[in-house]
Write an enzyme that holds these catalytic residues in place. Structure first.
Site, PDB file in Angstrom:
ATOM      1  N   ASN A   9     -67.829 -15.215 -48.891  1.00 45.19           N
ATOM      2  CA  ASN A   9     -68.336 -13.872 -48.631  1.00 45.19           C
ATOM      3  C   ASN A   9     -67.255 -12.876 -49.020  1.00 45.19           C
ATOM      4  O   ASN A   9     -66.291 -12.682 -48.285  1.00 45.19           O
ATOM      5  CB  ASN A   9     -68.711 -13.733 -47.138  1.00 45.19           C
ATOM      6  CG  ASN A   9     -69.219 -12.349 -46.811  1.00 45.19           C
ATOM      7  OD1 ASN A   9     -69.437 -11.521 -47.701  1.00 45.19           O
ATOM      8  ND2 ASN A   9     -69.420 -12.079 -45.531  1.00 45.19           N
ATOM      9  N   LYS A  11     -67.456  -9.783 -49.145  1.00 46.90           N
ATOM     10  CA  LYS A  11     -67.599  -8.496 -48.429  1.00 46.90           C
ATOM     11  C   LYS A  11     -67.501  -7.339 -49.441  1.00 46.90           C
ATOM     12  O   LYS A  11     -68.027  -7.458 -50.529  1.00 46.90           O
ATOM     13  CB  LYS A  11     -66.579  -8.402 -47.296  1.00 46.90           C
ATOM     14  CG  LYS A  11     -66.669  -9.631 -46.375  1.00 46.90           C
ATOM     15  CD  LYS A  11     -65.920  -9.487 -45.096  1.00 46.90           C
ATOM     16  CE  LYS A  11     -66.092 -10.769 -44.267  1.00 46.90           C
ATOM     17  NZ  LYS A  11     -65.461 -10.693 -42.963  1.00 46.90           N
ATOM     18  N   HIS A  94     -75.091 -10.298 -40.736  1.00 49.84           N
ATOM     19  CA  HIS A  94     -73.637 -10.424 -40.563  1.00 49.84           C
ATOM     20  C   HIS A  94     -73.177  -9.432 -39.496  1.00 49.84           C
ATOM     21  O   HIS A  94     -73.681  -8.315 -39.410  1.00 49.84           O
ATOM     22  CB  HIS A  94     -72.913 -10.160 -41.890  1.00 49.84           C
ATOM     23  CG  HIS A  94     -71.482 -10.571 -41.843  1.00 49.84           C
ATOM     24  ND1 HIS A  94     -70.519  -9.804 -41.234  1.00 49.84           N
ATOM     25  CD2 HIS A  94     -70.857 -11.693 -42.284  1.00 49.84           C
ATOM     26  CE1 HIS A  94     -69.354 -10.427 -41.317  1.00 49.84           C
ATOM     27  NE2 HIS A  94     -69.532 -11.579 -41.951  1.00 49.84           N
ATOM     28  N   GLU A  96     -70.692  -7.580 -39.287  1.00 48.19           N
ATOM     29  CA  GLU A  96     -70.213  -6.276 -39.774  1.00 48.19           C
ATOM     30  C   GLU A  96     -71.385  -5.336 -40.002  1.00 48.19           C
ATOM     31  O   GLU A  96     -71.258  -4.124 -39.842  1.00 48.19           O
ATOM     32  CB  GLU A  96     -69.368  -6.472 -41.047  1.00 48.19           C
ATOM     33  CG  GLU A  96     -67.995  -7.031 -40.686  1.00 48.19           C
ATOM     34  CD  GLU A  96     -67.384  -7.948 -41.730  1.00 48.19           C
ATOM     35  OE1 GLU A  96     -67.852  -7.962 -42.885  1.00 48.19           O
ATOM     36  OE2 GLU A  96     -66.428  -8.675 -41.372  1.00 48.19           O
ATOM     37  N   GLU A 163     -70.671 -17.195 -36.281  1.00 43.03           N
ATOM     38  CA  GLU A 163     -69.473 -16.403 -36.576  1.00 43.03           C
ATOM     39  C   GLU A 163     -69.107 -15.564 -35.353  1.00 43.03           C
ATOM     40  O   GLU A 163     -69.630 -14.457 -35.185  1.00 43.03           O
ATOM     41  CB  GLU A 163     -69.748 -15.468 -37.763  1.00 43.03           C
ATOM     42  CG  GLU A 163     -69.970 -16.184 -39.068  1.00 43.03           C
ATOM     43  CD  GLU A 163     -69.519 -15.344 -40.257  1.00 43.03           C
ATOM     44  OE1 GLU A 163     -68.688 -15.835 -41.025  1.00 43.03           O
ATOM     45  OE2 GLU A 163     -69.954 -14.192 -40.393  1.00 43.03           O
ATOM     46  N   GLY A 169     -61.728 -11.957 -39.393  1.00 44.03           N
ATOM     47  CA  GLY A 169     -60.686 -11.084 -39.933  1.00 44.03           C
ATOM     48  C   GLY A 169     -59.497 -10.887 -39.005  1.00 44.03           C
ATOM     49  O   GLY A 169     -58.683  -9.983 -39.221  1.00 44.03           O
ATOM     50  N   SER A 209     -61.987 -16.454 -39.750  1.00 38.01           N
ATOM     51  CA  SER A 209     -60.591 -16.820 -40.025  1.00 38.01           C
ATOM     52  C   SER A 209     -60.439 -18.274 -40.499  1.00 38.01           C
ATOM     53  O   SER A 209     -59.504 -18.968 -40.089  1.00 38.01           O
ATOM     54  CB  SER A 209     -59.712 -16.546 -38.805  1.00 38.01           C
ATOM     55  OG  SER A 209     -59.698 -15.157 -38.523  1.00 38.01           O
TER      56      SER A 209
HETATM   57  P1  13P Z   1     -62.791 -13.944 -42.389  1.00 41.96           P
HETATM   58  O1  13P Z   1     -62.796 -15.326 -43.000  1.00 41.96           O
HETATM   59  O2  13P Z   1     -62.066 -12.929 -43.200  1.00 41.96           O
HETATM   60  O3  13P Z   1     -62.394 -13.979 -40.957  1.00 41.96           O
HETATM   61  O4  13P Z   1     -64.327 -13.454 -42.415  1.00 41.96           O
HETATM   62  C1  13P Z   1     -65.302 -14.307 -41.948  1.00 41.96           C
HETATM   63  C2  13P Z   1     -66.620 -13.758 -42.288  1.00 41.96           C
HETATM   64  O5  13P Z   1     -67.009 -12.700 -41.802  1.00 41.96           O
HETATM   65  C3  13P Z   1     -67.435 -14.473 -43.260  1.00 41.96           C
HETATM   66  O6  13P Z   1     -68.724 -13.969 -43.331  1.00 41.96           O
END
Ligand code: 13P
Length: 247
Positions: A9, A11, A94, A96, A163, A169, A209
């Site tokens: 991903n 992002k 997601h 976010e 997640e 993150g 992470s």
């Molecule tokens: P990170 O691996 O940067 O923590 O992000 C995870 C994530 O949101 C994958 O969709």
């Protein structure tokens, strides 16, 4: 060997076509282990570029989908557009989008319906916000609302990614044991909503992470079918190690 999913991903990264091309070409540098379904989820604007550079066995995912089929929805991208540009998968719900953009379970439900209708495989992301949250209540509520009115015959193509928001993150991943128990909880909820057989076969992934160091601890669990990788997927060397460790 059981099939494992590795999803990159990206992002809202990277900021140029050149960098996006470098990332895709980097992923191709290594042969893909046979048991891996590798999926790249770039921003909409790079979908075509990534698709053109990928080998056939690597799949393309969008990070979002508009729930309407067409028409006056400024800024939205429909399922049919995604399908026609070469996407097989789409990430929906997601955290976010839930927490930074204000996407609700009702919107996520409409998006899931749009994805199923267009023949895309949705990757539904769920998870609690804080470590101390009531995970049973939250996962039940998210999954039931998100899948409301969706028939089991349609949902054969569903993937769920656990997640935990607090692990995204932050550099602080969940423990493999807790991720596994959350994956089991997700299967239990799905088994109650649909059938136990369906719940057993459902791919449940972990995200939050994931790094080259810890990936094998999650992906190696029988009850976890792969990983949704954020920032580590933007570092070619690290991402190739993650793919290798899943093979
Ligand atoms: P990170 O691996 O940067 O923590 O992000 C995870 C994530 O949101 C994958 O969709």
């Amino acid at each position: 060997m059981a099939k494992k999913y590795i999803i990159a991903n990206w992002k809202m990264n990277p900021s140029s076509q050149e960098e996006a091309t470098r990332l895709v070409k980097g992923v191709l540098a290594q042969a893909l282990p046979k048991n891996i379904e590798l999926i790249i989820a770039p921003p909409f604007i790079y979908l075509d570029l990534v698709k053109k550079n990928l080998k056939k066995e690597i799949k393309l995912a969008a990070q979002n989908i508009g729930w309407a089929e067409r028409g006056a929805f400024t800024g939205e991208v429909s399922g049919l557009m995604l399908k026609n540009i070469g996407c097989d998968y789409v990430i929906i719900g997601h955290s976010e989008r839930r927490h930074k953009i204000g996407e609700t379970d009702e919107m996520i439900n409409l998006k899931l319906k749009a994805a199923f209708k267009t023949g895309l495989n949705p990757i539904l992301a769920v998870g609690e916000k804080e470590c101390s949250d009531d995970i049973i209540q939250i996962l039940n509520s998210q999954i039931k609302s998100d899948l409301n009115g969706i028939d089991v015959s349609e949902i054969g193509r569903l993937i769920i990614a656990y997640e935990p928001v607090w692990a995204i993150g932050t550099g602080v991943s969940d423990t493999p044991d807790h991720a596994l128990s959350s994956a089991l909880l997700i299967r239990k909820i799905i088994g109650n909503l649909y059938t136990p057989d369906f719940a057993v076969d459902l791919p449940v992934l972990y995200g939050g992470s994931v790094t080259a160091e810890n990936a094998a601890d999650f992906i190696g669990q029988t009850g976890i079918n792969g990983a949704l990788v954020g920032s580590a997927s933007l570092n070619i060397e690290e991402f190739l190690k993650i793919i290798k460790s899943a093979g």
